[in-house]
Design a protein around this motif. Structure first.
Motif: not given
Length: 119
Positions: A27-31, A72-76
């Protein structure tokens, strides 16, 4: 380091649509900024689209503007590339890659997914 896995490729007729997914292992895609690249047989790799972290600013290769949409869907932990009105020249292996900022060197690549546009 984040691991990326692409999916959603396949065979489609000209004018058809596909949605590619780039899923992150944690869960670090938003980085990261996430870019989509493609490589056709006998050709070099080219950048297709990119979405930055934070402000989600986006960039597109001129030849795909108006046809492809990155989101992008950061939750997914997933980035998508919606591809509409596909053309034979879009045929390639598509890769996603993580970077700090769009346009900077990629830090990690996925394994690629084949997209074939043919009648």
């Amino acid at each position: 380091q984040v691991q990326l896995v692409e999916s959603g490729g396949g065979l489609v007729q000209p004018g058809g649509s596909l949605r590619l997914s780039c899923a992150a292992s944690e869960s670090t895609l938003d980085h990261y900024a996430i870019g989509w690249f493609r490589q056709a047989p006998g050709e070099g790799r080219e950048g297709v689209s990119c979405i930055n972290r934070g402000d989600d600013s986006t960039y597109y290769l001129n030849s795909v503007k108006g046809r492809f949409t990155i989101s992008r869907d950061n939750a997914k932990n997933t980035v998508y590339l919606q591809m509409n009105n596909l053309k034979p020249e879009d045929t390639a292996v598509y890769y996603c890659a993580a970077a700090i900022v769009c346009g900077h060197p990629s830090l990690q690549w996925g394994q690629g997914t084949q997209v074939t546009v043919s009648s």
